[in-house]
Motif scaffolding. Structure first.
Motif, PDB file in Angstrom:
ATOM      1  N   UNK A  51      -1.604  15.936   3.641  1.00 35.48           N
ATOM      2  CA  UNK A  51      -1.920  14.581   4.051  1.00 35.48           C
ATOM      3  C   UNK A  51      -0.690  13.694   3.877  1.00 35.48           C
ATOM      4  N   UNK A  52      -0.628  12.606   4.608  1.00 32.46           N
ATOM      5  CA  UNK A  52       0.572  11.768   4.574  1.00 32.46           C
ATOM      6  C   UNK A  52       0.675  10.923   3.314  1.00 32.46           C
ATOM      7  N   UNK A  53       1.832  10.278   3.176  1.00 31.30           N
ATOM      8  CA  UNK A  53       2.026   9.267   2.136  1.00 31.30           C
ATOM      9  C   UNK A  53       1.719   7.893   2.722  1.00 31.30           C
ATOM     10  N   UNK A  54       1.232   7.000   1.867  1.00 29.56           N
ATOM     11  CA  UNK A  54       0.792   5.673   2.272  1.00 29.56           C
ATOM     12  C   UNK A  54       1.544   4.630   1.448  1.00 29.56           C
ATOM     13  N   UNK A  55       1.886   3.494   2.055  1.00 33.78           N
ATOM     14  CA  UNK A  55       2.499   2.393   1.313  1.00 33.78           C
ATOM     15  C   UNK A  55       1.415   1.574   0.614  1.00 33.78           C
ATOM     16  N   UNK A  56       1.572   1.409  -0.690  1.00 31.88           N
ATOM     17  CA  UNK A  56       0.742   0.499  -1.468  1.00 31.88           C
ATOM     18  C   UNK A  56       1.625  -0.604  -2.035  1.00 31.88           C
ATOM     19  N   UNK A  57       1.023  -1.760  -2.258  1.00 34.97           N
ATOM     20  CA  UNK A  57       1.743  -2.864  -2.899  1.00 34.97           C
ATOM     21  C   UNK A  57       0.984  -3.304  -4.144  1.00 34.97           C
ATOM     22  N   UNK A  58       1.737  -3.830  -5.115  1.00 38.64           N
ATOM     23  CA  UNK A  58       1.115  -4.384  -6.314  1.00 38.64           C
ATOM     24  C   UNK A  58       1.381  -5.880  -6.368  1.00 38.64           C
ATOM     25  N   UNK A  59       0.315  -6.644  -6.593  1.00 41.33           N
ATOM     26  CA  UNK A  59       0.425  -8.105  -6.688  1.00 41.33           C
ATOM     27  C   UNK A  59       0.301  -8.512  -8.152  1.00 41.33           C
ATOM     28  N   UNK A  60       1.364  -9.019  -8.737  1.00 40.36           N
ATOM     29  CA  UNK A  60       1.360  -9.271 -10.180  1.00 40.36           C
ATOM     30  C   UNK A  60       0.365 -10.343 -10.613  1.00 40.36           C
ATOM     31  N   UNK A  61       0.130 -11.362  -9.785  1.00 41.96           N
ATOM     32  CA  UNK A  61      -0.770 -12.423 -10.210  1.00 41.96           C
ATOM     33  C   UNK A  61      -2.217 -11.950 -10.298  1.00 41.96           C
ATOM     34  N   UNK A  62      -2.547 -10.873  -9.561  1.00 41.12           N
ATOM     35  CA  UNK A  62      -3.906 -10.328  -9.591  1.00 41.12           C
ATOM     36  C   UNK A  62      -3.975  -8.988 -10.308  1.00 41.12           C
ATOM     37  N   UNK A  63      -2.782  -8.441 -10.613  1.00 43.98           N
ATOM     38  CA  UNK A  63      -2.699  -7.135 -11.263  1.00 43.98           C
ATOM     39  C   UNK A  63      -3.524  -6.105 -10.502  1.00 43.98           C
ATOM     40  N   UNK A  64      -3.317  -6.056  -9.179  1.00 47.63           N
ATOM     41  CA  UNK A  64      -4.081  -5.111  -8.362  1.00 47.63           C
ATOM     42  C   UNK A  64      -3.158  -4.288  -7.486  1.00 47.63           C
ATOM     43  N   UNK A  65      -3.686  -3.192  -6.960  1.00 43.24           N
ATOM     44  CA  UNK A  65      -3.017  -2.361  -5.974  1.00 43.24           C
ATOM     45  C   UNK A  65      -3.810  -2.435  -4.680  1.00 43.24           C
ATOM     46  N   UNK A  66      -3.107  -2.698  -3.584  1.00 45.99           N
ATOM     47  CA  UNK A  66      -3.803  -2.900  -2.325  1.00 45.99           C
ATOM     48  C   UNK A  66      -2.912  -2.457  -1.171  1.00 45.99           C
ATOM     49  N   UNK A  67      -3.456  -2.548   0.038  1.00 48.32           N
ATOM     50  CA  UNK A  67      -2.704  -2.263   1.260  1.00 48.32           C
ATOM     51  C   UNK A  67      -2.078  -3.553   1.782  1.00 48.32           C
ATOM     52  N   UNK A  68      -0.938  -3.474   2.449  1.00 49.08           N
ATOM     53  CA  UNK A  68      -0.275  -4.703   2.938  1.00 49.08           C
ATOM     54  C   UNK A  68      -1.086  -5.387   4.043  1.00 49.08           C
ATOM     55  N   UNK A  69      -1.329  -6.654   3.847  1.00 51.86           N
ATOM     56  CA  UNK A  69      -2.101  -7.450   4.812  1.00 51.86           C
ATOM     57  C   UNK A  69      -1.899  -8.915   4.464  1.00 51.86           C
ATOM     58  N   UNK A  70      -2.386  -9.816   5.334  1.00 54.41           N
ATOM     59  CA  UNK A  70      -2.303 -11.234   5.025  1.00 54.41           C
ATOM     60  C   UNK A  70      -2.967 -12.072   6.097  1.00 54.41           C
ATOM     61  N   UNK A  71      -3.155 -13.347   5.774  1.00 55.67           N
ATOM     62  CA  UNK A  71      -3.831 -14.275   6.675  1.00 55.67           C
ATOM     63  C   UNK A  71      -2.941 -14.622   7.868  1.00 55.67           C
ATOM     64  N   UNK A  72      -3.596 -14.818   9.003  1.00 52.90           N
ATOM     65  CA  UNK A  72      -2.890 -15.247  10.197  1.00 52.90           C
ATOM     66  C   UNK A  72      -2.625 -16.742  10.139  1.00 52.90           C
ATOM     67  N   UNK A  73      -1.510 -17.158  10.707  1.00 52.27           N
ATOM     68  CA  UNK A  73      -1.212 -18.576  10.826  1.00 52.27           C
ATOM     69  C   UNK A  73      -2.001 -19.161  11.998  1.00 52.27           C
ATOM     70  N   UNK A  74      -2.163 -20.471  11.992  1.00 48.22           N
ATOM     71  CA  UNK A  74      -2.876 -21.127  13.084  1.00 48.22           C
ATOM     72  C   UNK A  74      -2.190 -20.841  14.413  1.00 48.22           C
ATOM     73  N   UNK A  75      -2.958 -20.324  15.376  1.00 45.86           N
ATOM     74  CA  UNK A  75      -2.429 -20.034  16.693  1.00 45.86           C
ATOM     75  C   UNK A  75      -1.616 -18.761  16.782  1.00 45.86           C
ATOM     76  N   UNK A  76      -1.503 -18.016  15.702  1.00 51.20           N
ATOM     77  CA  UNK A  76      -0.690 -16.798  15.705  1.00 51.20           C
ATOM     78  C   UNK A  76      -1.441 -15.656  16.373  1.00 51.20           C
ATOM     79  N   UNK A  77      -0.717 -14.859  17.143  1.00 52.20           N
ATOM     80  CA  UNK A  77      -1.322 -13.696  17.783  1.00 52.20           C
ATOM     81  C   UNK A  77      -1.730 -12.689  16.721  1.00 52.20           C
TER      82      UNK A  77
END
Length: 336
Positions: A51-77
């Motif tokens: 199976x492949x390798x996956x990129x994970x990120x760690x967010x220090x303020x939440x002390x969590x491990x998650x997948x890269x993602x984020x909110x869209x800006x207004x009007x952003x595709x």
């Protein structure tokens, strides 16, 4: 937000499964809350194992491990927003593959909907060169088995399950209806020469960034000016030549004329595009779009939707896996 015990691995190491994108407790009782829109990607590479390798990120303020993602800006595709967020959180430029089912969950009591894609790094190997900051302090390639166990949130595990349930490696074939070219009744010259109008030219300038989300697909176009002009900025910015194809061209559609096109020739030419197995954008006319899509769906053994047509400035993305297997179909407008 739903979290999970880091040692809880029940079900995650067995057969991958598709999971519900919309759990029942995602909105107000008896009403509707417009969800927060976000985008992300399962960045993967061949790890040399089963199976492949996956990129994970760690967010220090939440002390969590998650997948890269984020909110869209207004009007952003949606597409470019997902690419931007993944790049900001990992330092890697993602090339989008097949689309995955969205995930929806509560964020501080408000529904949040995250659109997901499989993706590979634009640079071969995907070497991470990321400067830690207060939002993300660790970016790491992790084997799939370890990623499933390390993720903090169950909804992220669902995303990996959906990724594992389908083919990882695919190529896109994009069917674009040419951009706005004004009212053909007002055009007094040969219709093949009718150019883009102001709105079409604006969309043509926006198109390169959208198409770049899928890498550098080769460009095939109707010979009509409004089609070649639709792809011109992309061709220049991405250094991709545009090849014209007579079979994708509609002729004689000016004032008082009936459009002329050869459906069988168009389907045969499009079958050739699908068979070559290369990322490709095909720009054509509204009259031919449903026939090209029907050719793709028929050839790939997929059900045929009743709504295969496109508005000007919109496009289908057909994701094809090895062996001519359909891995996904999505539709977008240039303006998002």
């Amino acid at each position: 937000m739903e979290s999970r015990d880091q040692t809880q691995t029940e079900g995650v190491l067995g057969q991958p499964r598709f999971t519900s994108a919309f759990p029942p407790r995602d909105t107000a009782v008896g009403g509707y809350l417009e969800p927060i829109r976000a985008g992300g990607a399962v960045l993967w590479r061949d790890g040399g194992g089963a199976e492949p390798e996956i990129v994970l990120i760690r967010r220090p303020d939440r002390d969590d491990w998650t997948l890269p993602k984020g909110k869209l800006k207004n009007g952003e595709h949606l597409i470019t927003g997902a690419v931007r967020e993944v790049r900001e959180e990992t330092g890697l430029i993602p090339v989008l593959g097949r689309r995955l089912p969205p995930q929806r969950y509560l964020k501080d009591g408000w529904p949040k909907q995250v659109e997901w894609w499989a993706a590979t790094p634009a640079e071969p190997g995907g070497a991470i060169d990321y400067v830690p900051n207060e939002e993300v302090d660790v970016v790491e390639w992790v084997p799939m088995k370890d990623a499933l166990a390390r993720l903090t949130y169950e909804h992220d595990v669902h995303v990996l399950d959906n990724f594992r349930a389908g083919p990882a490696e695919t190529f896109p074939v994009i069917v674009l209806r040419h951009l706005s070219a004004g009212e053909k009744r007002a055009w007094r010259d040969n219709d093949l020469l009718r150019p883009l109008d102001e709105a079409g030219r604006a969309d043509a300038l926006a198109l390169p960034r959208v198409l770049a989300s899928y890498g550098r697909p080769r460009a095939v176009s109707s010979a009509a000016a409004r089609c070649t002009e639709s792809l011109l900025p992309y061709s220049v910015e991405s250094d991709v030549p545009v090849r014209t194809e007579r079979a994708f061209t509609v002729r004689g559609a000016g004032r008082g004329e009936s459009p002329e096109f050869d459906v069988e020739a168009a389907r045969e030419a499009f079958e050739g595009v699908l068979s070559e197995g290369r990322p490709t954008v095909v720009c054509t006319h509204g009259e031919l779009v449903p026939h090209l899509m029907r050719e793709a769906l028929d050839r790939l053994g997929a059900p045929v939707s009743q709504q295969l047509g496109l508005r000007k400035g919109s496009f289908w993305v057909v994701h094809v896996a090895a062996g001519g297997v359909l891995a996904g179909v999505e539709r977008h407008a240039i303006r998002g």
